[in-house]
Scaffold this motif. Structure first.
Motif, PDB file in Angstrom:
ATOM      1  N   ARG A   1      -6.699   5.912  -4.761  1.00  0.00           N
ATOM      2  CA  ARG A   1      -6.519   6.652  -3.623  1.00  0.00           C
ATOM      3  C   ARG A   1      -6.092   5.688  -2.598  1.00  0.00           C
ATOM      4  N   VAL A   2      -5.084   5.793  -2.173  1.00  0.00           N
ATOM      5  CA  VAL A   2      -4.657   4.782  -0.791  1.00  0.00           C
ATOM      6  C   VAL A   2      -4.518   5.454   0.586  1.00  0.00           C
TER       7      VAL A   2
ATOM      8  N   LEU B   1       2.355   1.759  -3.552  1.00  0.00           N
ATOM      9  CA  LEU B   1       1.271   2.428  -4.423  1.00  0.00           C
ATOM     10  C   LEU B   1       0.984   3.748  -4.225  1.00  0.00           C
ATOM     11  N   LYS B   2       1.089   4.277  -3.048  1.00  0.00           N
ATOM     12  CA  LYS B   2       0.904   5.479  -2.583  1.00  0.00           C
ATOM     13  C   LYS B   2       1.951   6.351  -3.272  1.00  0.00           C
TER      14      LYS B   2
ATOM     15  N   LEU C   1       0.955  -1.036   0.043  1.00  0.00           N
ATOM     16  CA  LEU C   1       0.050  -0.081  -0.123  1.00  0.00           C
ATOM     17  C   LEU C   1       0.978   1.376   0.073  1.00  0.00           C
ATOM     18  N   ASP C   2       1.982   1.233   0.869  1.00  0.00           N
ATOM     19  CA  ASP C   2       2.976   2.469   0.697  1.00  0.00           C
ATOM     20  C   ASP C   2       3.642   2.511  -0.392  1.00  0.00           C
TER      21      ASP C   2
ATOM     22  N   ARG D   1      -5.627  -1.685   4.753  1.00  0.00           N
ATOM     23  CA  ARG D   1      -5.027  -1.027   5.653  1.00  0.00           C
ATOM     24  C   ARG D   1      -5.702  -1.417   7.120  1.00  0.00           C
TER      25      ARG D   1
ATOM     26  N   TRP E   1      -1.368  -7.583  -5.893  1.00  0.00           N
ATOM     27  CA  TRP E   1      -1.837  -6.413  -6.040  1.00  0.00           C
ATOM     28  C   TRP E   1      -2.711  -6.583  -7.555  1.00  0.00           C
TER      29      TRP E   1
ATOM     30  N   VAL F   1      -8.363  -1.355  -0.950  1.00  0.00           N
ATOM     31  CA  VAL F   1      -7.203  -0.806  -0.243  1.00  0.00           C
ATOM     32  C   VAL F   1      -7.501  -0.327   1.491  1.00  0.00           C
TER      33      VAL F   1
ATOM     34  N   ASN G   1      -0.081   6.959  -9.990  1.00  0.00           N
ATOM     35  CA  ASN G   1      -0.953   5.820  -9.519  1.00  0.00           C
ATOM     36  C   ASN G   1      -2.414   6.521  -9.327  1.00  0.00           C
TER      37      ASN G   1
END
Length: 187
Positions: free
Chosen positions: A70-71, A61-62, A58-59, A150, A102, A146, A67
């Protein structure tokens, strides 16, 4: 025999939970959609690594430029789940291998848990030095958005952290009845 696959896409609930006291806890991954519940046993280390890797994905992707997804940085409050595992626990299998991925086409984290393979009555001389490939008897595949990922990672880290405190000198868990530290000079 083909692998029995338990699939969940955006389950109502996905949690790691424990049964037992610190030092002898058993860890479980539980997915639920309506009345359908699948529970698999896993190790503490598998739980911790799964949470860590989800956060890393997730980090990444962010921080990826361009990208389109919205993560969230933190757990959305509406997704916090502190409830215990659903009872009764009917464990489908003990987890051996796990996978994490993913899917950019659906913007989902994909978690895979495979039953620990059991090799019975295998004559090692029959196969020589070739590796033996054994299909798992069962697998659990879960696809989550996502925000849910989290929240799942946060809860899992908290559950793992609720165990025995670690020794500040050696890093090993300390039992309530005492701890024999392997570090030289420790009391």
């Amino acid at each position: 025999m083909p692998t029995i696959v338990h699939e969940f896409a955006w389950p109502d609930r996905l949690v790691v939970g424990t049964v037992g006291r610190p030092g002898s806890r058993e860890f479980y991954l539980q997915a639920r959609t309506k009345a359908r519940i699948v529970t698999v046993a896993l190790e503490k280390e598998q739980s911790a690594l799964l949470a860590q890797k989800i956060d890393e994905v997730l980090d990444e992707l962010k921080s990826t430029e361009g990208n389109p997804f919205r993560v969230p940085d933190s757990t959305p409050v509406e997704l916090v789940d502190n409830d215990p595992l659903e009872q009764p626990l009917d464990t489908q299998f003990r987890t051996g291998a796990m996978g994490l991925g993913w899917d950019p086409t659906t913007a989902e984290i994909v978690i895979e848990a495979y039953a620990m393979a059991e090799v019975n009555d295998v004559d090692p001389d029959e196969f020589g030095s070739e590796p033996i490939e054994v299909e798992p008897s069962e697998a659990l595949f879960v696809r989550i958005p996502v925000g849910t990922a989290r929240a799942f990672a946060k809860r899992t880290r908290e559950v793992v952290g609720e165990g025995r405190p670690t020794c500040p000198l050696c890093g090993y868990p300390m039992n309530p009845e005492g701890h024999v530290c392997p570090q030289p000079g420790a009391l």
